[in-house]
Design a protein around this motif. Structure first.
Motif, PDB file in Angstrom:
ATOM      1  N   GLU A 114       5.620  30.601  -5.818  1.00 13.16           N
ATOM      2  CA  GLU A 114       4.920  31.835  -6.205  1.00 13.16           C
ATOM      3  C   GLU A 114       4.240  32.549  -5.040  1.00 13.16           C
ATOM      4  OE1 GLU A 114       1.793  28.553  -6.820  1.00 13.16           O
ATOM      5  OE2 GLU A 114       3.966  28.786  -6.859  1.00 13.16           O
ATOM      6  N   GLU A 143       0.440  41.059   4.265  1.00  9.50           N
ATOM      7  CA  GLU A 143       0.133  41.066   2.840  1.00  9.50           C
ATOM      8  C   GLU A 143       0.526  39.726   2.230  1.00  9.50           C
ATOM      9  OE1 GLU A 143       0.607  44.160  -0.870  1.00  9.50           O
ATOM     10  OE2 GLU A 143       2.374  43.811   0.387  1.00  9.50           O
ATOM     11  N   LYS A 156       0.952  37.693  -1.415  1.00  5.40           N
ATOM     12  CA  LYS A 156       1.087  37.882  -2.844  1.00  5.40           C
ATOM     13  C   LYS A 156       1.231  36.534  -3.544  1.00  5.40           C
ATOM     14  CE  LYS A 156       3.207  42.489  -2.808  1.00  5.40           C
ATOM     15  NZ  LYS A 156       4.392  43.295  -3.241  1.00  5.40           N
ATOM     16  N   HIS A 200       2.470  35.260  -7.292  1.00  3.06           N
ATOM     17  CA  HIS A 200       3.162  35.733  -8.494  1.00  3.06           C
ATOM     18  C   HIS A 200       3.384  37.247  -8.444  1.00  3.06           C
ATOM     19  CE1 HIS A 200       3.051  31.854 -10.467  1.00  3.06           C
ATOM     20  NE2 HIS A 200       1.743  31.773 -10.344  1.00  3.06           N
ATOM     21  N   GLY A 201       3.658  37.765  -7.253  1.00  2.00           N
ATOM     22  CA  GLY A 201       3.976  39.181  -7.104  1.00  2.00           C
ATOM     23  C   GLY A 201       2.781  40.110  -7.033  1.00  2.00           C
ATOM     24  N   LYS A 202       1.565  39.565  -7.149  1.00  2.00           N
ATOM     25  CA  LYS A 202       0.355  40.388  -7.101  1.00  2.00           C
ATOM     26  C   LYS A 202      -0.388  40.142  -5.790  1.00  2.00           C
ATOM     27  CE  LYS A 202      -0.319  40.650 -12.102  1.00  2.00           C
ATOM     28  NZ  LYS A 202      -1.267  40.417 -13.238  1.00  2.00           N
ATOM     29  N   ALA A 203      -0.825  41.247  -5.157  1.00  2.00           N
ATOM     30  CA  ALA A 203      -1.490  41.150  -3.863  1.00  2.00           C
ATOM     31  C   ALA A 203      -2.793  40.358  -3.979  1.00  2.00           C
ATOM     32  CB  ALA A 203      -1.779  42.544  -3.318  1.00  2.00           C
ATOM     33  N   LEU A 204      -3.008  39.490  -2.998  1.00  3.26           N
ATOM     34  CA  LEU A 204      -4.229  38.680  -2.938  1.00  3.26           C
ATOM     35  C   LEU A 204      -5.106  39.205  -1.806  1.00  3.26           C
ATOM     36  CD1 LEU A 204      -5.572  36.049  -4.100  1.00  3.26           C
ATOM     37  CD2 LEU A 204      -4.565  34.871  -2.149  1.00  3.26           C
ATOM     38  N   ALA A 232      -5.893  33.251  -8.430  1.00  5.79           N
ATOM     39  CA  ALA A 232      -4.783  34.175  -8.663  1.00  5.79           C
ATOM     40  C   ALA A 232      -3.671  33.530  -9.495  1.00  5.79           C
ATOM     41  CB  ALA A 232      -4.218  34.660  -7.329  1.00  5.79           C
TER      42      ALA A 232
END
Length: 227
Positions: A131, A140, A142, A144-148, A206
């Motif tokens: 993930e 960048e 991520k 699970h595809g969401k930016a951290l 996250a």
């Protein structure tokens, strides 16, 4: 990346140092073959920028040292225009690239990034594990595809773990890699613990799994065998 610049021209060496530091690299300097030999034997670097002509030796001798001692680190040779024999010999002896003086610092930077991608990241800018996804161009991260929302040091720490999956990394090694050789003189490197702790917490919040094992008395390991 952690870079060692071996260059006796202090003005050029300082320019390279300042430029790469501005790009958030850890950059160490050596102005002679003797100084370079000591650093190469005691510290680790992702890439070595190597001048051929040094006041107390030949850069090709240092290249041989890297081979003989099995020292990790890519090598980018820099040397005077017209030194074709040195270029050919350096590449044949194992250097990864060659840049002729004078050169523009952005080109040097581009060569370093290209070497690092080829040798450590399989030529990719995107590094993924389950993930987790890191983009080494945009820094960048991520999950699970969401930016951290990670700091630059947290990004570099996770990248260091991913490049060294399933290897035990000591706190000292992590400190040297991310903050430079001066950390070797610190009484302790407990600050590494805090950075690892913060990274773990952010990934967990996250929805990511914790792949970083604490190896008590030794350091940490990014464990890819966790289910």
């Amino acid at each position: 990346m952690k870079i060692l610049v071996i260059e006796d021209n202090k003005e050029l060496a300082s320019s390279i140092h300042d430029y790469l530091a501005g790009e958030n690299y850890i950059c160490e300097l050596a102005f002679s073959a003797t100084e370079a030999r000591e650093k190469l034997l005691f510290f680790t670097y992702d890439c070595i920028i190597l001048d051929i002509m040094l006041p107390d030796g030949n850069g090709l001798e240092l290249l041989n040292l890297v081979k003989e001692e099995h020292i990790n680190g890519s090598i980018l040779i820099i040397s005077a225009k017209g030194a074709l024999d040195d270029k050919i010999k350096g590449l044949e002896e194992g250097a990864d690239d060659y840049l002729t003086k004078p050169f523009h610092l952005p080109e040097l930077h581009a060569r370093l990034r290209a070497i690092h991608r080829r040798k450590n990241l399989d030529g990719n800018n995107i590094i993924s594990f389950k993930e987790i996804t890191l983009n080494t161009n945009t820094f960048e991260l991520k999950i699970h595809g969401k930016a951290l929302d990670a700091t630059r040091k947290e990004f570099e720490l996770l990248l260091y773990f991913l490049v060294n999956k399933n290897r035990v990394l000591s706190r000292q090694a992590i400190a040297n890699h991310l903050w430079g050789d001066y950390t070797d003189n610190l009484s302790n490197v407990d600050f590494v613990y805090q950075h690892v702790k913060n990274l773990r917490k952010k990934i967990n919040m996250a929805g990511g799994d914790d792949y970083i094992d604490t190896i008590y008395g030794l350091g940490y390991k990014f464990n890819t065998n966790k289910s």
